[in-house]
Design an enzyme around this catalytic site. Structure first.
Site, mmCIF file in Angstrom:
data_model
loop_
_atom_site.group_PDB
_atom_site.id
_atom_site.type_symbol
_atom_site.label_atom_id
_atom_site.label_comp_id
_atom_site.label_asym_id
_atom_site.label_seq_id
_atom_site.Cartn_x
_atom_site.Cartn_y
_atom_site.Cartn_z
ATOM 1 N N CYS A 169 30.807 22.039 -108.891
ATOM 2 C CA CYS A 169 32.149 22.574 -109.132
ATOM 3 C C CYS A 169 33.004 21.736 -110.083
ATOM 4 O O CYS A 169 32.833 21.821 -111.280
ATOM 5 C CB CYS A 169 32.860 22.808 -107.796
ATOM 6 S SG CYS A 169 34.297 23.923 -107.945
ATOM 7 N N LYS A 213 28.668 15.001 -105.170
ATOM 8 C CA LYS A 213 29.728 15.359 -106.121
ATOM 9 C C LYS A 213 30.517 14.123 -106.548
ATOM 10 O O LYS A 213 31.033 13.379 -105.703
ATOM 11 C CB LYS A 213 30.651 16.392 -105.465
ATOM 12 C CG LYS A 213 31.703 16.993 -106.383
ATOM 13 C CD LYS A 213 32.422 18.114 -105.634
ATOM 14 C CE LYS A 213 33.478 18.805 -106.482
ATOM 15 N NZ LYS A 213 34.108 19.921 -105.739
ATOM 16 N N GLU A 231 29.011 26.809 -103.719
ATOM 17 C CA GLU A 231 29.475 25.562 -103.105
ATOM 18 C C GLU A 231 29.899 25.781 -101.650
ATOM 19 O O GLU A 231 30.605 26.738 -101.345
ATOM 20 C CB GLU A 231 30.649 24.995 -103.908
ATOM 21 C CG GLU A 231 31.115 23.627 -103.419
ATOM 22 C CD GLU A 231 32.313 23.092 -104.193
ATOM 23 O OE1 GLU A 231 32.562 21.884 -104.105
ATOM 24 O OE2 GLU A 231 32.992 23.884 -104.882
#
Length: 294
Positions: free
Chosen positions: A153, A116, A43
């Protein structure tokens, strides 16, 4: 069998962005030389993890997509003939930014992207200051190697995200990651947290009958404010098969490349024996759309 070789790149990042990118390029080349057809990066790999503090000046790190990174890494993907998963700080418009994963095809073009969806806000992880939650949904990216369910993540803690990717046809779950502990946390506590982090993703693998590829940062990155010793990233990037079995794993401080071979057709075999999708009670799950059932 439909086997693909996947390269995982785990490395430390410093303040010199150009040095970080050159190191990434070297590791991508190493993965390709070992036969990797798909390479996954961690990331926000171009820079240090800048979300330890809230500083509007750091928004200057953001870039458009397409932009400099997709052009540079796209040229490398085309040269090597690989599919490449990037993780970038996306500048969508003035003052509007996302934490975005980009999938590059073998010809260097953008196959698709994912913004995300779950954005954390914890000590050392002040992502809500920088990132607008994603608005592209949980849609996998179709590539020449297969259909990739790319998440990022904090998404990895949510079974809903993995399941929706699976229901949309993902053949592989991929998580670029930046996770660790505050350096003041006891090593024993960090070990328990790290085991939970890995366990929940192995659970997504089992529940959906899909391989999982998770690529994390490693190393200690200082807190620019000086209020804490910084973040101690756990490393331990790993790959599973569709029953949650660990196929490859990095160590805590290990840097470099690991290449793992995965049979995408094994999902069919596993789901025949464990038909979780068949037995879902979709008529009874209405409350999942509530924040909490009081």
């Amino acid at each position: 069998m439909r086997n693909i070789k996947i390269g995982l790149v785990q490395q430390r990042c410093g303040a010199d962005i150009e040095a970080n990118v050159r190191k990434l390029e070297e590791n991508i080349r190493r993965a390709a030389a070992q036969g990797a057809q798909l390479v996954v990066l961690q990331e926000l790999h171009n820079s240090v993890y800048f979300c330890q503090t809230e500083d509007a000046a750091l928004c200057e790190l953001a870039e458009p997509i397409p932009g400099p990174s997709t052009e540079r890494f796209g040229a490398l993907a085309k040269e090597l003939g690989i599919v490449l998963v990037l993780s970038l700080f996306e500048r969508r418009a003035p003052g509007l930014y996302h934490n975005t994963a980009v999938v590059l095809e073998k010809d260097g073009t953008i196959a698709g992207k994912y913004r995300k969806m779950h954005i954390p806000d914890d000590p050392g992880y002040y992502e809500k200051f920088y990132f607008t939650p994603g608005d592209l949904g949980f849609q996998p990216v179709k590539t020449s190697l297969g259909t990739l369910g790319v998440l990022v993540c904090w998404d990895q803690w949510y079974p809903e995200a993995a399941r929706l990717m699976a229901l949309a046809g993902a053949e592989l779950l991929i998580y670029p990651t930046a996770i660790g502990g505050v350096a003041t946390d006891a090593k024993e506590e960090q070990a328990v947290q790290r085991q939970a982090w890995q366990l929940v993703q192995r659970g997504h693998s089992v529940a959906n009958g899909l391989p999982v590829i998770t690529v994390n940062r490693t190393g200690v990155e200082p807190d620019p404010s000086g209020h804490t010793p910084g973040l101690d990233f756990w490393g331990h990037s790993f790959a599973t098969g569709p029953q949650g079995e660990i196929l490859s794993e990095f160590g805590y401080e290990e840097e470099g490349v690991k290449v793992v071979e995965i049979d995408l057709d094994r999902t069919e075999y596993v789901r025949k024996g464990w038909p979780f999708l068949r037995d879902r009670r979709i008529d009874a799950y209405g409350n999942i759309l509530k924040r909490y059932s009081d």
